[in-house]
Design an enzyme around this catalytic site. Sequence first.
Site: not given
Ligand code: KIV
Length: 259
Positions: A43-44, A82, A111, A113, A178
Amino acid sequence: MFPVKIKKILGKKNKRKIICLTSYSKNIAQILDKYCDIILVGDSLGSVLYNYNTTRNISLNTMVEHSKSVKKGIKKSLMVVDMPYKTYRNPSEALKNAKYIISKTGCEAVKLEGGKNIIKIVKHLIKNKIQVMGHVGLLPQSEKGKFRYKGRNKLERNKILNDAKSLSSSGVFSIVLECVESSLAKKITKSVKVPTIGIGASVYCDGQVLVTDDLIGLNPTNFRFVKKYANLNKIIDKSVGLFKKEVINEIFPTKKNAY
Ligand code: KIV
Protein backbone atom coordinates in the site's frame (compact mmCIF):
# COMPACT_ATOMS: atom_id res chain seq x y z
CA MET A 1 -0.94 -28.07 4.90
CA PHE A 2 0.61 -25.08 3.15
CA PRO A 3 0.37 -24.55 -0.64
CA VAL A 4 3.60 -25.31 -2.57
CA LYS A 5 4.70 -21.67 -3.06
CA ILE A 6 4.27 -20.93 0.66
CA LYS A 7 6.19 -24.09 1.60
CA LYS A 8 9.05 -22.90 -0.58
CA ILE A 9 9.21 -19.60 1.33
CA LEU A 10 9.10 -21.39 4.70
CA GLY A 11 11.83 -23.77 3.56
CA LYS A 12 14.23 -20.90 2.89
CA LYS A 13 14.66 -20.01 6.57
CA ASN A 14 18.31 -20.56 7.58
CA LYS A 15 19.11 -21.69 4.01
CA ARG A 16 18.91 -18.85 1.46
CA LYS A 17 17.86 -15.21 1.83
CA ILE A 18 14.37 -14.42 0.58
CA ILE A 19 14.08 -11.78 -2.14
CA CYS A 20 10.98 -9.60 -2.03
CA LEU A 21 10.20 -6.39 -3.93
CA THR A 22 7.13 -4.27 -4.49
CA SER A 23 5.34 -3.84 -7.76
CA TYR A 24 2.32 -1.79 -8.77
CA SER A 25 2.16 -2.76 -12.45
CA LYS A 26 2.64 -5.57 -14.98
CA ASN A 27 5.71 -4.09 -16.66
CA ILE A 28 7.71 -3.94 -13.43
CA ALA A 29 6.37 -7.29 -12.15
CA GLN A 30 7.56 -8.96 -15.36
CA ILE A 31 11.14 -7.88 -14.66
CA LEU A 32 11.01 -8.69 -10.93
CA ASP A 33 9.54 -12.16 -11.43
CA LYS A 34 12.88 -13.57 -12.61
CA TYR A 35 14.67 -12.51 -9.41
CA CYS A 36 12.06 -12.46 -6.66
CA ASP A 37 10.61 -15.10 -4.37
CA ILE A 38 7.82 -12.72 -3.38
CA ILE A 39 6.26 -9.79 -5.23
CA LEU A 40 4.35 -7.49 -2.90
CA VAL A 41 1.67 -5.07 -4.03
CA GLY A 42 2.31 -2.76 -1.10
CA ASP A 43 0.00 0.00 0.00
CA SER A 44 3.10 2.20 -0.30
CA LEU A 45 1.38 2.59 -3.68
CA GLY A 46 -0.57 5.41 -2.00
CA SER A 47 2.47 7.52 -1.23
CA VAL A 48 4.79 6.39 -4.03
CA LEU A 49 2.39 6.63 -6.98
CA TYR A 50 -0.58 8.67 -5.78
CA ASN A 51 1.47 11.15 -3.73
CA TYR A 52 -0.74 10.82 -0.63
CA ASN A 53 1.05 11.76 2.56
CA THR A 54 -0.13 8.55 4.20
CA THR A 55 -0.81 4.99 3.00
CA ARG A 56 -4.20 5.26 4.74
CA ASN A 57 -5.79 6.99 1.77
CA ILE A 58 -5.46 4.12 -0.67
CA SER A 59 -8.73 2.31 -1.35
CA LEU A 60 -9.40 -1.39 -1.60
CA ASN A 61 -10.39 -1.05 -5.25
CA THR A 62 -7.27 0.89 -6.20
CA MET A 63 -5.18 -1.88 -4.61
CA VAL A 64 -7.20 -4.47 -6.51
CA GLU A 65 -6.83 -2.74 -9.90
CA HIS A 66 -3.03 -2.43 -9.53
CA SER A 67 -2.81 -6.02 -8.28
CA LYS A 68 -4.69 -7.26 -11.36
CA SER A 69 -2.07 -5.59 -13.51
CA VAL A 70 0.81 -7.03 -11.42
CA LYS A 71 -0.62 -10.54 -11.65
CA LYS A 72 -0.35 -10.36 -15.45
CA GLY A 73 3.44 -9.97 -15.12
CA ILE A 74 4.03 -12.88 -12.73
CA LYS A 75 4.86 -16.43 -13.77
CA LYS A 76 6.57 -17.93 -10.72
CA SER A 77 6.84 -15.61 -7.71
CA LEU A 78 4.48 -15.65 -4.75
CA MET A 79 2.16 -12.65 -4.98
CA VAL A 80 1.17 -10.88 -1.77
CA VAL A 81 -1.24 -7.94 -1.58
CA ASP A 82 -1.43 -5.45 1.30
CA MET A 83 -4.83 -5.13 2.95
CA PRO A 84 -5.46 -1.37 3.06
CA TYR A 85 -6.25 0.65 6.16
CA LYS A 86 -9.69 0.00 7.69
CA THR A 87 -10.32 -3.12 5.61
CA TYR A 88 -9.54 -5.53 8.50
CA ARG A 89 -11.01 -3.93 11.64
CA ASN A 90 -12.65 -7.18 12.78
CA PRO A 91 -12.49 -10.86 11.75
CA SER A 92 -15.53 -10.87 9.46
CA GLU A 93 -14.60 -7.61 7.68
CA ALA A 94 -11.06 -8.96 7.19
CA LEU A 95 -12.27 -12.27 5.78
CA LYS A 96 -14.74 -10.63 3.41
CA ASN A 97 -12.09 -8.23 2.08
CA ALA A 98 -9.29 -10.80 1.91
CA LYS A 99 -11.54 -13.11 -0.13
CA TYR A 100 -12.43 -10.18 -2.38
CA ILE A 101 -8.76 -9.31 -2.97
CA ILE A 102 -7.81 -12.93 -3.68
CA SER A 103 -10.75 -13.63 -5.98
CA LYS A 104 -10.31 -10.43 -8.00
CA THR A 105 -6.50 -10.51 -8.30
CA GLY A 106 -5.42 -14.14 -8.06
CA CYS A 107 -2.82 -13.30 -5.39
CA GLU A 108 -1.74 -16.09 -3.03
CA ALA A 109 -1.58 -14.18 0.25
CA VAL A 110 -2.39 -10.92 1.99
CA LYS A 111 -0.34 -8.77 4.37
CA LEU A 112 -1.70 -7.09 7.50
CA GLU A 113 0.03 -4.59 9.78
CA GLY A 114 0.02 -5.24 13.53
CA GLY A 115 0.80 -7.71 16.29
CA LYS A 116 -1.16 -8.94 19.27
CA ASN A 117 -3.90 -6.39 18.50
CA ILE A 118 -4.80 -8.23 15.28
CA ILE A 119 -4.17 -11.85 16.35
CA LYS A 120 -7.87 -12.76 16.43
CA ILE A 121 -8.22 -11.42 12.89
CA VAL A 122 -5.10 -13.22 11.65
CA LYS A 123 -6.27 -16.51 13.20
CA HIS A 124 -9.70 -16.13 11.61
CA LEU A 125 -8.15 -15.61 8.15
CA ILE A 126 -5.81 -18.58 8.56
CA LYS A 127 -8.65 -20.79 9.80
CA ASN A 128 -10.42 -19.90 6.55
CA LYS A 129 -7.39 -20.91 4.45
CA ILE A 130 -6.14 -17.38 3.72
CA GLN A 131 -2.33 -17.18 3.74
CA VAL A 132 -1.12 -14.25 5.82
CA MET A 133 2.12 -12.29 5.92
CA GLY A 134 2.63 -10.33 9.15
CA HIS A 135 4.17 -6.87 9.50
CA VAL A 136 5.64 -5.47 12.75
CA GLY A 137 7.93 -2.62 13.77
CA LEU A 138 7.14 0.60 11.97
CA LEU A 139 3.52 0.37 10.84
CA PRO A 140 2.78 3.11 8.29
CA GLN A 141 -1.01 2.60 8.54
CA SER A 142 -1.08 3.47 12.25
CA GLU A 143 1.99 5.67 12.62
CA LYS A 144 1.35 9.19 13.85
CA GLY A 145 4.03 11.76 13.17
CA LYS A 146 7.56 11.28 11.91
CA PHE A 147 8.73 7.79 10.91
CA ARG A 148 11.48 6.65 13.32
CA TYR A 149 13.11 3.25 13.75
CA LYS A 150 11.61 0.92 16.36
CA GLY A 151 13.16 -0.87 19.34
CA ARG A 152 14.44 2.24 21.08
CA ASN A 153 13.64 1.09 24.63
CA LYS A 154 12.97 -2.14 26.54
CA LEU A 155 9.20 -1.75 26.51
CA GLU A 156 9.05 -1.18 22.74
CA ARG A 157 11.51 -4.05 22.12
CA ASN A 158 9.51 -6.52 24.20
CA LYS A 159 6.30 -5.51 22.48
CA ILE A 160 7.71 -6.02 18.98
CA LEU A 161 9.31 -9.36 19.95
CA ASN A 162 6.07 -10.61 21.51
CA ASP A 163 4.03 -9.39 18.53
CA ALA A 164 6.29 -11.34 16.16
CA LYS A 165 6.12 -14.47 18.35
CA SER A 166 2.32 -14.29 18.50
CA LEU A 167 2.04 -13.87 14.73
CA SER A 168 4.39 -16.79 14.13
CA SER A 169 2.45 -19.12 16.41
CA SER A 170 -0.83 -17.98 14.82
CA GLY A 171 0.30 -19.45 11.51
CA VAL A 172 1.52 -16.54 9.36
CA PHE A 173 4.06 -17.73 6.77
CA SER A 174 6.45 -14.79 7.15
CA ILE A 175 6.80 -11.48 8.96
CA VAL A 176 7.99 -8.14 7.59
CA LEU A 177 10.15 -6.27 10.10
CA GLU A 178 10.08 -2.59 9.17
CA CYS A 179 12.70 -0.22 10.60
CA VAL A 180 13.54 -2.51 13.51
CA GLU A 181 16.84 -1.98 15.34
CA SER A 182 19.46 -4.53 14.21
CA SER A 183 20.00 -6.55 17.41
CA LEU A 184 16.24 -6.80 17.96
CA ALA A 185 15.73 -7.95 14.35
CA LYS A 186 18.39 -10.61 14.98
CA LYS A 187 16.66 -11.74 18.17
CA ILE A 188 13.23 -11.91 16.50
CA THR A 189 14.64 -13.84 13.53
CA LYS A 190 16.15 -16.39 15.94
CA SER A 191 13.01 -16.59 18.07
CA VAL A 192 10.35 -17.21 15.41
CA LYS A 193 9.94 -20.30 13.23
CA VAL A 194 8.83 -18.40 10.13
CA PRO A 195 11.08 -16.24 7.92
CA THR A 196 11.50 -12.56 8.73
CA ILE A 197 11.76 -10.13 5.84
CA GLY A 198 13.45 -6.87 6.68
CA ILE A 199 13.14 -3.35 5.39
CA GLY A 200 15.53 -1.16 7.35
CA ALA A 201 15.93 -4.05 9.77
CA SER A 202 19.52 -5.23 9.14
CA VAL A 203 21.20 -8.14 7.44
CA TYR A 204 20.08 -10.53 10.22
CA CYS A 205 16.61 -11.02 8.72
CA ASP A 206 15.82 -14.11 6.61
CA GLY A 207 15.12 -11.91 3.58
CA GLN A 208 14.93 -8.34 2.39
CA VAL A 209 12.22 -6.20 0.83
CA LEU A 210 12.46 -2.74 -0.74
CA VAL A 211 10.07 -0.51 -2.63
CA THR A 212 11.20 -1.03 -6.23
CA ASP A 213 10.60 2.61 -7.21
CA ASP A 214 13.13 3.58 -4.51
CA LEU A 215 15.67 0.95 -5.57
CA ILE A 216 15.63 2.05 -9.22
CA GLY A 217 15.67 5.77 -8.41
CA LEU A 218 12.23 6.57 -9.78
CA ASN A 219 10.82 7.75 -6.47
CA PRO A 220 13.07 10.34 -4.86
CA THR A 221 13.63 9.34 -1.20
CA ASN A 222 16.44 9.70 1.25
CA PHE A 223 15.54 6.94 3.69
CA ARG A 224 18.69 5.50 5.26
CA PHE A 225 17.54 1.93 4.53
CA VAL A 226 17.20 2.46 0.77
CA LYS A 227 20.02 1.71 -1.62
CA LYS A 228 19.57 3.22 -5.08
CA TYR A 229 20.81 0.68 -7.62
CA ALA A 230 19.95 2.90 -10.61
CA ASN A 231 18.86 6.44 -11.38
CA LEU A 232 15.85 5.97 -13.62
CA ASN A 233 14.73 9.54 -13.09
CA LYS A 234 17.87 10.72 -14.84
CA ILE A 235 17.46 8.21 -17.69
CA ILE A 236 13.83 9.22 -18.29
CA ASP A 237 14.70 12.91 -18.06
CA LYS A 238 17.42 12.50 -20.69
CA SER A 239 15.20 10.45 -23.03
CA VAL A 240 12.28 12.87 -22.85
CA GLY A 241 14.60 15.86 -23.36
CA LEU A 242 16.04 14.20 -26.46
CA PHE A 243 12.53 13.42 -27.78
CA LYS A 244 11.56 17.08 -27.42
CA LYS A 245 14.71 18.24 -29.21
CA GLU A 246 14.22 15.78 -32.09
CA VAL A 247 10.54 16.71 -32.55
CA ILE A 248 11.31 20.42 -32.63
CA ASN A 249 14.14 19.88 -35.11
CA GLU A 250 12.09 17.43 -37.23
CA ILE A 251 14.56 14.60 -36.62
CA PHE A 252 11.73 12.44 -35.27
CA PRO A 253 9.70 10.86 -36.79
CA THR A 254 11.75 9.64 -39.73
CA LYS A 255 10.34 7.84 -42.78
CA LYS A 256 10.91 4.60 -40.85
CA ASN A 257 8.45 5.75 -38.19
CA ALA A 258 5.78 6.81 -40.69
CA TYR A 259 3.28 4.98 -42.93
O1 KIV B 1 3.61 -1.02 1.48
C1 KIV B 1 4.72 -1.54 1.26
O2 KIV B 1 5.32 -1.37 0.19
C2 KIV B 1 5.29 -2.36 2.31
C3 KIV B 1 6.74 -2.70 2.22
C4 KIV B 1 7.55 -1.50 2.39
C5 KIV B 1 7.12 -3.78 3.14
O3 KIV B 1 4.62 -2.70 3.24
